[in-house]
Design a protein around this motif. Sequence first.
Motif, short mmCIF file in Angstrom:
data_model
loop_
_atom_site.label_atom_id
_atom_site.label_comp_id
_atom_site.label_asym_id
_atom_site.label_seq_id
_atom_site.Cartn_x
_atom_site.Cartn_y
_atom_site.Cartn_z
N UNK A 37 -30.39 8.33 -26.42
CA UNK A 37 -30.84 7.34 -27.39
C UNK A 37 -29.86 6.22 -27.61
N UNK A 38 -28.85 6.12 -26.76
CA UNK A 38 -27.89 5.02 -26.88
C UNK A 38 -27.88 4.27 -25.57
N UNK A 39 -28.12 3.00 -25.62
CA UNK A 39 -28.00 2.22 -24.40
C UNK A 39 -27.10 1.04 -24.69
N UNK A 40 -26.16 0.78 -23.80
CA UNK A 40 -25.38 -0.44 -23.90
C UNK A 40 -25.19 -0.93 -22.47
N UNK A 41 -25.02 -2.23 -22.32
CA UNK A 41 -24.89 -2.74 -20.96
C UNK A 41 -23.52 -2.39 -20.40
N UNK A 100 -30.40 7.68 -18.45
CA UNK A 100 -30.47 6.93 -19.71
C UNK A 100 -29.53 7.51 -20.76
N UNK A 137 -35.82 5.60 -34.67
CA UNK A 137 -34.70 5.29 -33.78
C UNK A 137 -34.48 6.40 -32.76
N UNK A 138 -34.75 7.62 -33.16
CA UNK A 138 -34.48 8.75 -32.26
C UNK A 138 -35.56 8.89 -31.20
N UNK A 171 -38.27 6.63 -17.61
CA UNK A 171 -37.83 6.47 -19.00
C UNK A 171 -38.20 5.07 -19.47
N UNK A 198 -38.45 3.82 -22.49
CA UNK A 198 -37.59 3.26 -23.54
C UNK A 198 -36.36 2.58 -22.93
N UNK A 199 -35.82 3.20 -21.90
CA UNK A 199 -34.63 2.61 -21.26
C UNK A 199 -34.98 1.28 -20.61
N UNK A 228 -35.18 -1.25 -23.37
CA UNK A 228 -33.84 -1.61 -23.83
C UNK A 228 -33.19 -2.61 -22.88
N UNK A 249 -32.09 -7.25 -22.76
CA UNK A 249 -30.82 -7.86 -22.32
C UNK A 249 -31.03 -8.80 -21.15
N UNK A 270 -29.86 0.74 -32.40
CA UNK A 270 -28.73 0.60 -31.46
C UNK A 270 -29.18 0.64 -30.00
N UNK A 271 -30.36 1.20 -29.75
CA UNK A 271 -30.82 1.26 -28.37
C UNK A 271 -31.40 -0.09 -27.92
N UNK A 278 -24.88 -8.33 -29.61
CA UNK A 278 -25.42 -7.01 -29.30
C UNK A 278 -25.79 -6.22 -30.56
#
Lengths: 499, 475
Positions: A18-22, A69, B73-74, B225, B227-228, B231, B235, B402-403, B411
């Motif tokens: 559940x965390x994505x960052x570039x 992911x 969020x989860x 995925x 959601x990914x 996300x 960007x 945050x995702x 960001x």
Amino acid sequence: MSAPGPGEGVRHVSLRSGVYADSVRLMQVSRDVGAREGVVAVLVAMATPLNVDLAAGMGLAPDETPSPDQLLIAVRAVDDDALAAAVAAVDAALAERERSRATADAQPARTIAAGLEDLDPGGPALAIVSVPGQYAALEAADAIAAGRSVLVFSDGVPVEQEVALKRAASEADVLVMGPDCGTAIVSGVALGFANVVRPGPVGVVAASGTGAQQVSCLLDAAGVGVSHVLGVGGRDLSEAVGGLATLAALAALDADPATERVLVVSKPPAPSVAEAVARAAAGLSTPVRSAALSPETPDLTAAVEALLADMGRDVPVWPSRPGPAEAALPGAVLKGLYSGGTLADEAMLLAVPVLGDVRSNTPLRLELALGTDLSAPGHTVVDFGDDALTVGRAHPMIDPTLRLEAIDRLAASGEPAVLLLDVVLGHGADADPAAALAPALTAARARAHLPVVVALVGTEADPQGWSRQADALAAAGAAVFASNAAATRYAIDLLGAEL
Amino acid sequence: MTSTGALGGLLDGPPAVVAAGVEVFSGSLRAQGVPVGDVDWRPPAIGEPADLAALALDPRRAAANRTAVERVLAAGSVLTDVRPARETLGLEGRVLLHSGPPLTWEAASGPMRGALIGACLFEGWASTVEDAEALLASGGVTLDPCHHHSAVGPMAGVTSPSMWTWCLEDPVNGGRAYCNLNEGLGKVLRMGAFNEEVLTRLAWMRDVLGPLLSRAVRSMAEPLDVKAVLAQMLQMGDEGHNRNRAGSLMTLRELSPALVALDAPSADTAAALAFIGGNEHFFLNLGMPTAKLAMDAARDVPGSTMVTVMARNGTEFGVQTAGTGDRWFTGPAQTPVGLFLGDYGPEDANPDIGDSAIMETYGVGGFSMAAAPAIVRFVGGSVPDALATTERMYQLTLAENPAMAIPILGFRGAPTGIDVLSVARTGWLPQINTGMAGRVAGTGQVGAGLVQPPRECFEQALAALAQEARAATAA
């Protein structure tokens, strides 16, 4: 000691969903954490096959098979402390938001919640709410939810909303000052109406704004400063509210290293609440003295003097300016025109035993209520700061219009009288109250024989300056006292009554 | 300085202050050198003062909203299958799903009628437009919102039993959500067009594309995925509602190996790849159920004032909240403001339509407008407008996701979880990016732009939430 090679030291490998960052951002995090002392190797990256291979090459392969992911956090450090610190640093770096605002026009905060978020003080912060009373609870609730205390200046907040706010504040361990709280000093910062008083050891809890100003100014005149003045709102010690804010303020002042003594200032509290407060006070390590106004204990100045005695300090001669020599006026009446409700109450409590009934818009007994024109023959005390008179207009500490009109009417009435006034200085008050008042007094005294006595609440350090204001008022023929009790006694004395 | 910790550290040093109301106090504080933030306060735009206070003081609210938004969020979203709507949504007999709150044929707008007519023709329930209209007018077809079936549909959102649907699952909360396949741009059923071209394409999607996608998705070792992907596209200059270019190409990239590996006629595979690659909104129908999964995870949290659905049927705009379950709060749909295709103009545009506002409900789309500088002109604005829009939306929402990071805002996470109370207090309505369908049935798309919900939705939701809060407090 040489740095451990691959495979040595301690390792941390975890996966997060559940965390994505570039990748650029994550490379920065890895680099920053890797530069920390005691950190040998770091890989913070999305768990793509490539990155998992990289981690494996560093001896930091995850135990389970990750999905791409997930976020992989892999750290090797020289010891457990360095490892824990490094992982914490990763968390902090990931949580850190650049608050760079590329926005051309920053969007204004529309609520206390948004305002607190923008403030970002890194220290104590609080909210001040002075919106119309029906909306005050909305804004105050934001502050409580954000873990911040709030001063609610607004009046007209329903008592059940006050109770709900203060219960929520208790749970959140924050303070609701008010509603209808005009005065507070927190670590030397004056909020609302407050005087410039020296810092010192006395903490004041006040269910009365002008009462708090009176005691803090007298303490200042005695060379004793205050640590904090926490207003709690005029209803806090009522049955309905049960002293919720007073109890919270007492506990906080007890824990405050700057506070050695506490003074509780209020109008008469509900007996059950007074008992609860007394019980709580008795359980504190800091001595607490009550300055609750009542027929039995009618005098804030006396309470301050008792506190000074507790502290082993001398009671000074309270500042004053004698007025012109006036003959006693037997048969004349007391006309009190106040801006401070507590000061008006104090004047009535002192006058009634000597003069008998005093009529008022905020009477001691209901049957003594004045009509809407606020005038009646005989002894009267009017509180121009009463909520009913401030709807749609500024407080008389800022706007003297109504009082000036009343002085004019009094002089024109021909009723033999002694005029008793309060003038309150400090932050938030009229920048030069004597400028308007002195000419009005001069004019009134030119039309009628009207002795004038002023309770001038303030300090030399106030923006208006106590002496400067006192001199101007004295020049207009007023006798001026720093103590409202002293002023009231002097006025009663002028009426020829025996104290 | 010694911290006592009491009162949240209030007495630990000179405080900074945020002030709402009369300005005289802030001036006095500034004169004392105290940092002051002034709130640009104004009376709440929506709601009775007593209702607002009841909600603000509801002791359940903070925790309930935290629970609701944390579930959002989860939530995750993976693509598990592609199946006909008949199976996934249990559509037996003559049932058509549509976007937005419940609707009758009589109340349906032009594009909704066009899509319903087209679906009747597509399903073979009628052979002419007139027959289809008569069938629909006679009540011979059951109409039901997509949202009542864990589904969402863009624009008219009309989903018929033979259409194939994406099947998505939330591995965290266990929910499922469905959406039909995107037909592309121009003359398409979802915009109310139903000519031969539209029906031919739908038939090909039914006979060729759907089965191929189904086999490909089922053959993938790891489910996609979604959601990914969402996300990442934020960007890459998409906001996920009106601009899905990067997301569609990433989806194509993920699906291509599996599609090519199928033992299928190469002409069919090539047509499928060309269709996906040529359809910039292909991802939208995956993004929407992803948002739907997240918002459904927050359903039924008593005391929460968070919006879980915003959807329009071309006639009415409807919202639901976490604290009020399946109840719809509706008002007349507004007509979007924006840019028009070809010769079309504002008079050609139908009022707001589609379940796609689920993207804004989730915090992307118009809420993440700052992520899509390439789109802002198309939807009638400048880059600073886009940034300002997202900044305002932060004041309406409960959290930052945050995702879903927005690069240009350092960001920061997308503003997520619309709070009815914040909408009422700020007077700012949620910003939605949207397509525009022609008013007249059969027209298709006429443009794209910006729209906001009608205030009525939030007025009703606020009153209902306040009533519920009072009942709970009294109980």
